[in-house]
Structures are given as structure tokens and as C-alpha cells.
Design an enzyme around this catalytic site. Structure first.
Site, PDB file in Angstrom:
ATOM      1  N   HIS A 101     -76.050 -69.758  35.710  1.00 30.43           N
ATOM      2  CA  HIS A 101     -75.138 -68.979  36.544  1.00 30.43           C
ATOM      3  C   HIS A 101     -75.266 -67.471  36.361  1.00 30.43           C
ATOM      4  O   HIS A 101     -74.632 -66.709  37.092  1.00 30.43           O
ATOM      5  CB  HIS A 101     -73.690 -69.397  36.247  1.00 30.43           C
ATOM      6  CG  HIS A 101     -73.487 -70.869  36.294  1.00 30.43           C
ATOM      7  ND1 HIS A 101     -73.488 -71.647  35.151  1.00 30.43           N
ATOM      8  CD2 HIS A 101     -73.326 -71.719  37.339  1.00 30.43           C
ATOM      9  CE1 HIS A 101     -73.309 -72.918  35.499  1.00 30.43           C
ATOM     10  NE2 HIS A 101     -73.210 -72.985  36.809  1.00 30.43           N
TER      11      HIS A 101
ATOM     12  N   GLU B 239     -50.838 -66.136  37.976  1.00 29.50           N
ATOM     13  CA  GLU B 239     -52.228 -65.925  38.372  1.00 29.50           C
ATOM     14  C   GLU B 239     -52.980 -67.218  38.137  1.00 29.50           C
ATOM     15  O   GLU B 239     -52.369 -68.281  38.101  1.00 29.50           O
ATOM     16  CB  GLU B 239     -52.827 -64.704  37.673  1.00 29.50           C
ATOM     17  CG  GLU B 239     -52.591 -64.618  36.163  1.00 29.50           C
ATOM     18  CD  GLU B 239     -53.603 -65.416  35.376  1.00 29.50           C
ATOM     19  OE1 GLU B 239     -54.724 -64.941  35.164  1.00 29.50           O
ATOM     20  OE2 GLU B 239     -53.255 -66.542  34.936  1.00 29.50           O
TER      21      GLU B 239
ATOM     22  N   GLU C  41     -56.174 -67.587  35.940  1.00 29.64           N
ATOM     23  CA  GLU C  41     -57.312 -67.601  35.017  1.00 29.64           C
ATOM     24  C   GLU C  41     -57.017 -67.342  33.544  1.00 29.64           C
ATOM     25  O   GLU C  41     -57.776 -67.786  32.675  1.00 29.64           O
ATOM     26  CB  GLU C  41     -58.365 -66.565  35.472  1.00 29.64           C
ATOM     27  CG  GLU C  41     -59.069 -66.886  36.758  1.00 29.64           C
ATOM     28  CD  GLU C  41     -58.332 -66.397  37.995  1.00 29.64           C
ATOM     29  OE1 GLU C  41     -58.635 -66.877  39.098  1.00 29.64           O
ATOM     30  OE2 GLU C  41     -57.429 -65.531  37.843  1.00 29.64           O
TER      31      GLU C  41
ATOM     32  N   ASP D  13     -48.003 -59.056  44.750  1.00 27.37           N
ATOM     33  CA  ASP D  13     -47.100 -59.756  45.665  1.00 27.37           C
ATOM     34  C   ASP D  13     -45.871 -60.231  44.894  1.00 27.37           C
ATOM     35  O   ASP D  13     -45.980 -60.586  43.718  1.00 27.37           O
ATOM     36  CB  ASP D  13     -47.778 -60.984  46.273  1.00 27.37           C
ATOM     37  CG  ASP D  13     -49.109 -60.656  46.913  1.00 27.37           C
ATOM     38  OD1 ASP D  13     -49.108 -60.398  48.116  1.00 27.37           O
ATOM     39  OD2 ASP D  13     -50.146 -60.661  46.213  1.00 27.37           O
TER      40      ASP D  13
END
Length: 238
Positions: free
Chosen positions: A4, A179, A181, A204
Site C-alpha cells: 500500500h 470521528e 479513526e 459539524d
């Protein structure tokens, strides 16, 4: 190289800032670093290395969600010798006293993901940031005259969750931001003896539906990035 990341050995600094969006990684590198080199671009997950006030630092995107960020964090640590990861991203607020544009330092991260349970033999793992990194970020914010919130995040598996009642539970338990992660990155860092921190900007408000404008988001985001970068220099001096 890894499946990756196509960077050569030694391409990354020992500290990597990781936003979710690879184009945001490009923006950070081009805006805040000098002598920037693109070091990886597999699947358009861009990574860069440059210098900040003379200090070598890398920036790389991690995608969305714990599975994606865990892959990149693991490979950076085990294959490229990265010692510290700072996730820089956005989050949503569920508390009325946590406002849009606030900057949050994630001292810990709760989650509904099972990834850390799999990693930790079906036991609960306390996913926490490195204390020295968190302390350095607080110091960097104070030096800039920027207020930050410090506390727990919630890393959700679902962006479009049907369980809206869970927001009430999060608020009761003092969760500062939602969130996708931080808990995963903290788990990977713990497993492979590295250090990690998450810094988020509230983009937000889940309760009021208030959102930042594009201009507001950029300005607050820049504050967060400068806090993260300056925290690296403070950490070096400790």
C-alpha cells in the site's frame, strides 16, 4: 515498499502527520513544509516528506475508518521506522458546550469497532494517546494563544449511524467529538511500540446541525496543523 506504500526505505521521517484525505495531505505539505518531496502515491493515497522549521516531517493520508488507517499506520511503523503518528482531522460534536471550530486533543478514544477487541484477545483495550505528545500539543496551543479541549473521542464504524440514541450516551459520558479513526491508530501504536495522538477540529455539530463554511473550516484547520507541527518541535526539546 509495501502493498500500500511505494516509498523507498528511509523516505519517511520518524514523525508523520496523517489526515484522512490525501488531498489534504498534499495541502499540508505544500502549505507548511519546505523542500517537499512526494514519496508515495499507491491508490492515490499521497504521502510527502519535507521540513518544518528545519525539522524533517512527513505527511500522509490514511483514508476513512479504522480498517484503512490501521493498514497505513501499521506499515509506516513496522516497515518505515515511524515512531510517532499524529492524526489531524475533523469530528462532530454531540455536546452543547463543544462548539463548531473548537480544536480537540484526543486523550483517549472509545469505539464501537471490534478491531481492538480482536487485537486484544476479546478484551477491552484502553485506547489512549501518548501523554507526552498530548502535553506538547497543549503547550503548542497555549503558545499560539489558541484554546483547545482535551478528553475522549468516539471512533465510530458507521458514518451514517441509525443509532441516534447513542449520541445521548456519548454526551452523558463526556465525549468531546465523534470521528472514525483515533481508537484504531492508538491500538496500532500500542501493538507496535510506537506513539500516537489525534487532534481534531469540530466541523459539524450533530445536535444543532451547524456546519462550518469552507473558509471557516480552512482557517481552523490551519490552526490545528500548526499546533500539531509545533508540538513535534516541543516534543523534540523535552
Amino acid at each position: 515498499m509495501t502493498p500500500h506504500i511505494n516509498a523507498p526505505e528511509g523516505a519517511f521521517a520518524d514523525v508523520v502527520l496523517m489526515p484522512g484525505d490525501p488531498l489534504r495531505a498534499k495541502y499540508i505539505a505544500e502549505t507548511f513544509l519546505q523542500d517537499v518531496v512526494e514519496v508515495t502515491n499507491v491508490r492515490n493515497m499521497l504521502g510527502f516528506t519535507g521540513t518544518y522549521k528545519g525539522r524533517k516531517i512527513s505527511i500522509m493520508g490514511h483514508g476513512m475508518g479504522i480498517p484503512s488507517c490501521s493498514i497505513y499506520a501499521k506499515e509506516l511503523i513496522t516497515e518505515y521506522g515511524v515512531k510517532k503518528i499524529i492524526r489531524v482531522g475533523s469530528c462532530g460534536s454531540v455536546r452543547m458546550d463543544v462548539k463548531v471550530r473548537d480544536v480537540i486533543i484526543g486523550l483517549g478514544a472509545c469505539t464501537d469497532s471490534k478491531v481492538n477487541r480482536i487485537r486484544f484477545k476479546d478484551n477491552d483495550f484502553a485506547a489512549i494517546a501518548d501523554f507526552d505528545m498530548a502535553q506538547a500539543a497543549v503547550q503548542a496551543a497555549k503558545a499560539k494563544g489558541k484554546a483547545v479541549r482535551v478528553g475522549n473521542l468516539f471512533s465510530a464504524d458507521l458514518f451514517y449511524t441509525p443509532d441516534v440514541e447513542m449520541f445521548d450516551v456519548m454526551e452523558k459520558y463526556g465525549i468531546l467529538g465523534v470521528e472514525m479513526e483515533a481508537a484504531g491508530i492508538y491500538g496500532v501504536a500500542a501493538e507496535y511500540s510506537a506513539k500516537a495522538l489525534t487532534i481534531c477540529t469540530v466541523s459539524d455539530h450533530i445536535r444543532t446541525h451547524e456546519q462550518t463554511t469552507a473558509e471557516e473550516r480552512q482557517l481552523t484547520f490551519n490552526d490545528m496543523i500548526e499546533i500539531a507541527l509545533d508540538s513535534v518541535l516541543i516534543g523534540d526539546a523535552q
